[in-house]
Write a protein that holds these residues in place. Sequence first.
Motif, PDB file in Angstrom:
ATOM      1  N   MET A   9       0.858  -1.190   0.000  1.00  0.00           N
ATOM      2  CA  MET A   9       0.000   0.000   0.000  1.00  0.00           C
ATOM      3  C   MET A   9       0.889   1.234   0.000  1.00  0.00           C
ATOM      4  N   GLU A  10       0.446   2.262  -0.682  1.00  0.00           N
ATOM      5  CA  GLU A  10       1.175   3.528  -0.714  1.00  0.00           C
ATOM      6  C   GLU A  10       0.164   4.662  -0.670  1.00  0.00           C
ATOM      7  N   GLY A  11       0.465   5.674   0.130  1.00  0.00           N
ATOM      8  CA  GLY A  11      -0.441   6.805   0.221  1.00  0.00           C
ATOM      9  C   GLY A  11      -0.118   7.695   1.403  1.00  0.00           C
ATOM     10  N   GLU A  12      -1.076   8.512   1.772  1.00  0.00           N
ATOM     11  CA  GLU A  12      -0.854   9.515   2.806  1.00  0.00           C
ATOM     12  C   GLU A  12      -1.383   9.073   4.166  1.00  0.00           C
ATOM     13  N   LEU A  13      -0.540   9.271   5.168  1.00  0.00           N
ATOM     14  CA  LEU A  13      -0.895   9.090   6.576  1.00  0.00           C
ATOM     15  C   LEU A  13      -0.494  10.360   7.294  1.00  0.00           C
ATOM     16  N   GLU A  14      -1.102  10.623   8.435  1.00  0.00           N
ATOM     17  CA  GLU A  14      -0.664  11.735   9.262  1.00  0.00           C
ATOM     18  C   GLU A  14      -0.065  11.173  10.538  1.00  0.00           C
ATOM     19  N   LYS A  15       1.108  11.700  10.900  1.00  0.00           N
ATOM     20  CA  LYS A  15       1.824  11.271  12.098  1.00  0.00           C
ATOM     21  C   LYS A  15       1.841  12.430  13.080  1.00  0.00           C
ATOM     22  N   PHE A  39       7.891   9.083   4.372  1.00  0.00           N
ATOM     23  CA  PHE A  39       8.622  10.120   3.651  1.00  0.00           C
ATOM     24  C   PHE A  39       8.022  11.477   3.993  1.00  0.00           C
ATOM     25  N   PRO A  40       8.857  12.474   4.254  1.00  0.00           N
ATOM     26  CA  PRO A  40       8.319  13.797   4.580  1.00  0.00           C
ATOM     27  C   PRO A  40       7.744  14.541   3.378  1.00  0.00           C
ATOM     28  N   LYS A  49      11.955   7.666   7.081  1.00  0.00           N
ATOM     29  CA  LYS A  49      12.051   6.979   8.363  1.00  0.00           C
ATOM     30  C   LYS A  49      11.405   5.622   8.147  1.00  0.00           C
ATOM     31  N   GLU A  50      12.138   4.568   8.446  1.00  0.00           N
ATOM     32  CA  GLU A  50      11.629   3.225   8.207  1.00  0.00           C
ATOM     33  C   GLU A  50      11.329   2.537   9.534  1.00  0.00           C
ATOM     34  N   LEU A  51      10.090   2.103   9.681  1.00  0.00           N
ATOM     35  CA  LEU A  51       9.688   1.325  10.848  1.00  0.00           C
ATOM     36  C   LEU A  51       9.669  -0.139  10.424  1.00  0.00           C
ATOM     37  N   LYS A  52      10.737  -0.850  10.754  1.00  0.00           N
ATOM     38  CA  LYS A  52      10.820  -2.265  10.387  1.00  0.00           C
ATOM     39  C   LYS A  52       9.919  -3.078  11.303  1.00  0.00           C
ATOM     40  N   PHE A  53       9.251  -4.071  10.734  1.00  0.00           N
ATOM     41  CA  PHE A  53       8.319  -4.878  11.518  1.00  0.00           C
ATOM     42  C   PHE A  53       9.007  -5.638  12.644  1.00  0.00           C
TER      43      PHE A  53
END
Length: 125
Positions: A9-15, A39-40, A49-53
């Motif tokens: 999946m690729e798209g926009e999230l808000e953090k 990605f900013p 920033k990569e959150l590895k499982f």
Amino acid sequence: MQPGQAVIMEGELEKRSDNLLQFWRKKLCVLTKESLSLFPDAQKKSKCKELKFQSIKKVDCVERTGKYIYFTIVTTDNKEIDFRCLDQSAWNAAITLALIEFQNKAAVQSFRSQQGTNTRVAPCV
């Protein structure tokens, strides 16, 4: 994110930011079988920033409001990272399913290594 990984999946999230004011920042996100990359910018030119499982314990605190779904990713060192997505995007479900698949594969590999190579285990589907 490793080159050549299949994108789920690729798209926009808000953090939510970690600072005192806790602003919501839009991130372009890429979900693979191994990680969630943030990605900013939309062009993916900046370092992600990569959150590895392997460093994620669970997806928690799912709450739905009129427009957004709020959820928290809890890391193995108990750091909580808050996200929100539009109600229809189902990012929380996609991340949860990818994380469960990753954890199941890791558990099977661990079991096989403990039992030796002669033991046969039915593959996960």
